[in-house]
Design a protein around this motif. Sequence first.
Motif, mmCIF file in Angstrom:
data_model
loop_
_atom_site.group_PDB
_atom_site.id
_atom_site.type_symbol
_atom_site.label_atom_id
_atom_site.label_comp_id
_atom_site.label_asym_id
_atom_site.label_seq_id
_atom_site.Cartn_x
_atom_site.Cartn_y
_atom_site.Cartn_z
ATOM 1 N N ARG A 41 1.102 8.756 -6.751
ATOM 2 C CA ARG A 41 1.395 10.187 -6.604
ATOM 3 C C ARG A 41 2.273 10.696 -7.744
ATOM 4 N NH1 ARG A 41 4.058 11.577 -1.024
ATOM 5 N NH2 ARG A 41 2.086 10.645 -0.353
ATOM 6 N N GLU B 295 0.829 -1.205 0.000
ATOM 7 C CA GLU B 295 0.000 0.000 0.000
ATOM 8 C C GLU B 295 0.865 1.256 0.000
ATOM 9 O OE1 GLU B 295 -3.054 2.732 0.028
ATOM 10 O OE2 GLU B 295 -2.962 0.641 -0.605
ATOM 11 N N ARG C 165 2.192 1.621 -3.465
ATOM 12 C CA ARG C 165 1.117 2.068 -4.356
ATOM 13 C C ARG C 165 0.885 3.566 -4.228
ATOM 14 N NH1 ARG C 165 -3.768 3.713 -4.590
ATOM 15 N NH2 ARG C 165 -3.897 3.788 -2.318
ATOM 16 N N ARG C 166 0.812 4.076 -3.003
ATOM 17 C CA ARG C 166 0.528 5.494 -2.791
ATOM 18 C C ARG C 166 1.591 6.373 -3.426
ATOM 19 N NH1 ARG C 166 -0.633 4.472 2.771
ATOM 20 N NH2 ARG C 166 1.121 5.807 3.344
ATOM 21 N N TYR C 167 2.848 6.027 -3.213
ATOM 22 C CA TYR C 167 3.936 6.846 -3.760
ATOM 23 C C TYR C 167 3.985 6.767 -5.281
ATOM 24 C CZ TYR C 167 6.186 8.462 0.512
ATOM 25 O OH TYR C 167 6.465 9.127 1.689
#
Length: 221
Positions: free
Chosen positions: A28, A20, A23-25
Amino acid sequence: MSTDGGGVVLVVEHDPAVAELERRYLVREGFDVEIEADPARAPAAVLRCRPDVVVLDLSTCAVPAELYRRVVEAARGAPVVALSGPLDAAGAHAFGEYRVERPFGPRVLVAAVAEALRAGGPAEAPGPLRAGRIALDQSDRAALVGERRVALTVTEFDLLEFLMANPGRVFTRDQLLDAAWGPGAGAGSRTVDVHVAQLRAKLGDGSPIRTVRGVGYVLDA
């Protein structure tokens, strides 16, 4: 940092929290991200989503070199960023040009993915898969038997594509379920038998799909 238009990244990571965070980075920075939690299913996941870059967790694999080889073959030119523990020079060389050593910060991973994508560019569209008189064009998802175009459902195409990409290898029904339907799809093994029968009927007498009694199916090259 920023990417030049992003791309599709398949993240193969056994730890949900780490996946997760990655995924977020990556999102972004403009990437589209697919997650596969089971490294053993990575080759099938690559064939399903056709990513521009694969981030491959090797830290829990009993034979990481074999998994890396299978993923590279399935990726067909898309770069693979290997995530591993500390390795000596010989070990590091076995996992290609792009490798990130655990533990790592998410920015380090994003930088490695962006570098791999810039250096390699998006993977070229693969040529048609062939088995005897059968040709499967992955770019427009068309199937031909000789000069005859065969209409396949999405699942039939995915199942045939997986078998044709792995000729001569015997797969169990569960493995084919994971490859064509996706992990956790809930379809039973009988579903595989039905779809194989439908494929054989559409492909005609020259169908290269063979039943291996008590095991599953193989596509004869």
